[in-house]
Structure formats: C-alpha cells, structure tokens
Design a protein around this motif. Structure first.
Motif, mmCIF file in Angstrom:
data_model
loop_
_atom_site.group_PDB
_atom_site.id
_atom_site.type_symbol
_atom_site.label_atom_id
_atom_site.label_comp_id
_atom_site.label_asym_id
_atom_site.label_seq_id
_atom_site.Cartn_x
_atom_site.Cartn_y
_atom_site.Cartn_z
ATOM 1 N N THR A 95 -20.957 43.068 26.842
ATOM 2 C CA THR A 95 -20.849 43.764 25.562
ATOM 3 C C THR A 95 -19.407 44.190 25.322
ATOM 4 O O THR A 95 -18.572 44.185 26.238
ATOM 5 C CB THR A 95 -21.738 45.013 25.559
ATOM 6 N N MET A 96 -19.120 44.574 24.088
ATOM 7 C CA MET A 96 -17.776 44.995 23.728
ATOM 8 C C MET A 96 -17.346 46.229 24.530
ATOM 9 O O MET A 96 -16.215 46.311 25.023
ATOM 10 C CB MET A 96 -17.718 45.291 22.223
ATOM 11 N N LEU A 97 -18.260 47.173 24.673
ATOM 12 C CA LEU A 97 -17.960 48.381 25.450
ATOM 13 C C LEU A 97 -17.655 48.048 26.908
ATOM 14 O O LEU A 97 -16.685 48.540 27.491
ATOM 15 C CB LEU A 97 -19.142 49.360 25.383
ATOM 16 N N GLN A 98 -18.502 47.205 27.516
ATOM 17 C CA GLN A 98 -18.318 46.847 28.918
ATOM 18 C C GLN A 98 -17.031 46.053 29.113
ATOM 19 O O GLN A 98 -16.300 46.253 30.089
ATOM 20 C CB GLN A 98 -19.520 46.042 29.409
ATOM 21 N N MET A 99 -16.753 45.141 28.168
ATOM 22 C CA MET A 99 -15.533 44.351 28.271
ATOM 23 C C MET A 99 -14.292 45.242 28.202
ATOM 24 O O MET A 99 -13.353 45.100 28.994
ATOM 25 C CB MET A 99 -15.489 43.305 27.160
ATOM 26 N N GLU A 100 -14.295 46.192 27.265
ATOM 27 C CA GLU A 100 -13.156 47.098 27.117
ATOM 28 C C GLU A 100 -12.975 47.946 28.371
ATOM 29 O O GLU A 100 -11.850 48.152 28.844
ATOM 30 C CB GLU A 100 -13.368 47.993 25.892
ATOM 31 N N LYS A 101 -14.084 48.429 28.928
ATOM 32 C CA LYS A 101 -14.007 49.248 30.136
ATOM 33 C C LYS A 101 -13.476 48.431 31.319
ATOM 34 O O LYS A 101 -12.609 48.898 32.078
ATOM 35 C CB LYS A 101 -15.390 49.806 30.470
ATOM 36 N N ASN A 102 -13.978 47.206 31.490
ATOM 37 C CA ASN A 102 -13.525 46.352 32.588
ATOM 38 C C ASN A 102 -12.037 46.038 32.475
ATOM 39 O O ASN A 102 -11.289 46.080 33.464
ATOM 40 C CB ASN A 102 -14.329 45.049 32.612
ATOM 41 N N LEU A 103 -11.607 45.698 31.255
ATOM 42 C CA LEU A 103 -10.196 45.374 31.046
ATOM 43 C C LEU A 103 -9.310 46.596 31.316
ATOM 44 O O LEU A 103 -8.270 46.492 31.978
ATOM 45 C CB LEU A 103 -9.977 44.886 29.612
ATOM 46 N N ARG A 104 -9.719 47.749 30.791
ATOM 47 C CA ARG A 104 -8.921 48.967 30.973
ATOM 48 C C ARG A 104 -8.850 49.368 32.445
ATOM 49 O O ARG A 104 -7.788 49.779 32.938
ATOM 50 C CB ARG A 104 -9.536 50.091 30.125
ATOM 51 N N THR A 105 -9.968 49.233 33.152
ATOM 52 C CA THR A 105 -9.978 49.556 34.585
ATOM 53 C C THR A 105 -9.059 48.619 35.359
ATOM 54 O O THR A 105 -8.301 49.050 36.247
ATOM 55 C CB THR A 105 -11.408 49.439 35.141
ATOM 56 N N ARG A 106 -9.092 47.330 35.015
ATOM 57 C CA ARG A 106 -8.237 46.355 35.695
ATOM 58 C C ARG A 106 -6.762 46.627 35.422
ATOM 59 O O ARG A 106 -5.926 46.518 36.320
ATOM 60 C CB ARG A 106 -8.599 44.945 35.237
ATOM 61 N N VAL A 107 -6.452 47.015 34.182
ATOM 62 C CA VAL A 107 -5.068 47.364 33.838
ATOM 63 C C VAL A 107 -4.593 48.538 34.691
ATOM 64 O O VAL A 107 -3.472 48.531 35.232
ATOM 65 C CB VAL A 107 -4.939 47.699 32.337
ATOM 66 N N GLU A 108 -5.426 49.554 34.841
ATOM 67 C CA GLU A 108 -5.054 50.733 35.634
ATOM 68 C C GLU A 108 -4.822 50.355 37.097
ATOM 69 O O GLU A 108 -3.884 50.846 37.739
ATOM 70 C CB GLU A 108 -6.148 51.797 35.527
ATOM 71 N N VAL A 109 -5.672 49.475 37.626
ATOM 72 C CA VAL A 109 -5.511 49.033 39.021
ATOM 73 C C VAL A 109 -4.187 48.298 39.209
ATOM 74 O O VAL A 109 -3.437 48.557 40.165
ATOM 75 C CB VAL A 109 -6.690 48.124 39.438
ATOM 76 N N LEU A 110 -3.878 47.387 38.298
ATOM 77 C CA LEU A 110 -2.640 46.605 38.418
ATOM 78 C C LEU A 110 -1.408 47.460 38.168
ATOM 79 O O LEU A 110 -0.356 47.241 38.782
ATOM 80 C CB LEU A 110 -2.668 45.424 37.452
ATOM 81 N N GLN A 111 -1.510 48.425 37.277
ATOM 82 C CA GLN A 111 -0.387 49.338 37.064
ATOM 83 C C GLN A 111 -0.092 50.134 38.319
ATOM 84 O O GLN A 111 1.081 50.377 38.649
ATOM 85 C CB GLN A 111 -0.699 50.283 35.891
#
Length: 263
Positions: A95-111
């Motif tokens: 879903t859009m919500l899950q996709m946004e959460k997954n992407l944002r979490t991955r960005v935080e990990v890589l940062q």
C-alpha cells in the motif's frame, strides 16, 4: 461487506434518522414548508462543507505521501550511489502508506551508515595525523569528497594499525638505546653537547620524534659512544700492561702494587 462499508451505511442511516427527526420537530412546531426547505438546505450545506473538508484533508494526506515517496526514492538513489550499494528493491504491491514507511525507514538507515562511515573516517584521520607527526611519515591518501566504502575503511584501519605497530617498535628501540646512551655518557663522563643529544637524554620520551632519520641518528650516537668506550678500554689496558711491566722491572713489592691497583 467490509467493516468500512458497514460504517458508511450506518453514517447514512444516522443522517436519515436525524433529518427525519428534524422534520418531525419542524412539523410539531408548525414551521411553514418554505422555512423547512431553507432549514433543510442549511443542514445540507453544513454536512456538505464538513464532508468536503474531510475529503480535502485526506486528499492532502495522499499528496503528502506521494511527494514523500518521490523524495525518498530520490534520496535512496543518491545514498545507494554514495555508499556503493545496489538499488533498493521496493514491493510495488504494498500500500501507499506501507511503501512510504519502508522507503523512509530505509533512508534513515542509510543516512546513519553514511554518518557512521564519515565519523570513522574522521577518527582514522586524526589517528593517522598523530602517528605521522611522531613517525614523520606521509598521510594516508583518501578522497574526502566521497563517502568511503567499507573496503576503503578496512584498508585505512589496517594502515593505522601498521603505523601503531611501527610506532611501538621504534619507541621500544628508542627507549632501549636511550638507556644504553645514558649509561655510556655517565661512564665516559660525557655531557650532552649537541641539540640532538640533549633531545635524547633530557627531553620527554613521548615528545621525541620517532622518524627513520632520528632512529638512525640514535643508533649512530650509540655506536660512537661504544667506540669511545672501547677505545678508552684499550688505552686503559695498554696503560695497565705498561704499569705492570714497570712494576716488574722496578721490582715493586706486592703490597705497593695492591695499594695502587684500586685506581
């Protein structure tokens, strides 16, 4: 039927029940039909305004999610390129919500990975600079403009470790040679008369530069002092032999010889 449809139907039922109750009250009061129409239209407008506002809020949420997804995808591409990682695989069926959460979490990990790598690089550079100051060796070549790869950091760690090992080896050699030099100077009654000799004997051991040239100069100084001691010992041995020969020629008694032997 799903629960949301049941709730929606219940909302419609509540609206119909409320409108029916209002009509009963208006009729009981005796409000004319024309005013009933006006009041009904007022209710309709209130309800429509409320619903329109709620729809607009949810549309705004949807737009924010879509914008966040686009920004996160862009940021992820940049981070993966900087960290030399493969592209992040996105579950398109989510879903859009899950996709946004997954992407944002991955960005935080890589940062965080990026910050950690830069911090480790900074720490290694500080250690490298301190060791190079002591050993008089060139700094490790590293590109500060890019985020270091894991291989770069591992190579840098091994380089710093080798410098630490070299430092300990030279420090041990310096301390051992310094101890021998001080003993020889005392034995030869020699006062340090050059800046290098004073640095070796008088300065704090931690402040002494452990460069390759300094270690070689230290070894050379030790050899010079050892040569002087060996020369003095040879001269003393020759003088003792001459004294013994004179004692024999002059037939000096053993008692006098023993009294002079202490010197």
């Amino acid at each position: 039927r799903c629960l949301s449809e049941v709730l929606a139907a219940e909302a419609v039922t509540c609206l119909n029940r409320a409108m029916a109750a209002l009509r009963d009250i208006w009729e009981e009061i005796g409000i004319p039909e024309e005013q009933r129409l006006e009041r009904t239209d007022t209710v309709r407008k209130h309800i429509k305004s409320l619903l329109d506002m709620m729809v607009a809020e949810e549309e705004s949420l949807k737009e924010r999610l879509l914008k966040s997804i686009v920004l996160c995808r862009k940021e992820l591409d940049t981070l993966c390129r900087e960290l030399q990682l493969g592209p992040f695989e996105i579950e398109e069926e989510s879903t859009m919500l899950q996709m946004e959460k997954n992407l944002r979490t991955r960005v935080e990990v890589l940062q965080k990975q990026k910050r950690d790598r830069r911090q480790e690089l900074k720490t290694l550079q500080e250690q490298d600079r301190a060791l190079c100051d002591i050993l008089c060796t060139p700094l490790f070549s590293v590109d500060m403009g890019n985020v270091p790869s894991l291989e770069d950091l591992d190579c840098y760690r091994r380089h710093v470790a080798s410098l630490n090992t070299l430092k300990e080896q030279r420090r041990e050699e310096f301390v051992g040679n310094k101890r021998q030099i001080i003993l020889l100077m005392e034995e030869l009654d020699h006062t340090p008369d050059t800046s290098f000799e004073r640095d070796v004997v008088c300065e704090d051991e931690e402040a002494f530069c452990l460069s390759k040239d300094n270690i070689a100069a230290l070894q050379n100084l030790l050899q010079q002092l050892e040569a002087r001691r060996a020369l003095n010992e040879a001269v003393c041995a020759e003088l003792r032999a001459r004294i013994t020969a004179l004692w024999e020629r002059l037939q000096i008694p053993e008692e006098e010889r023993e009294s002079s032997a202490v010197h």
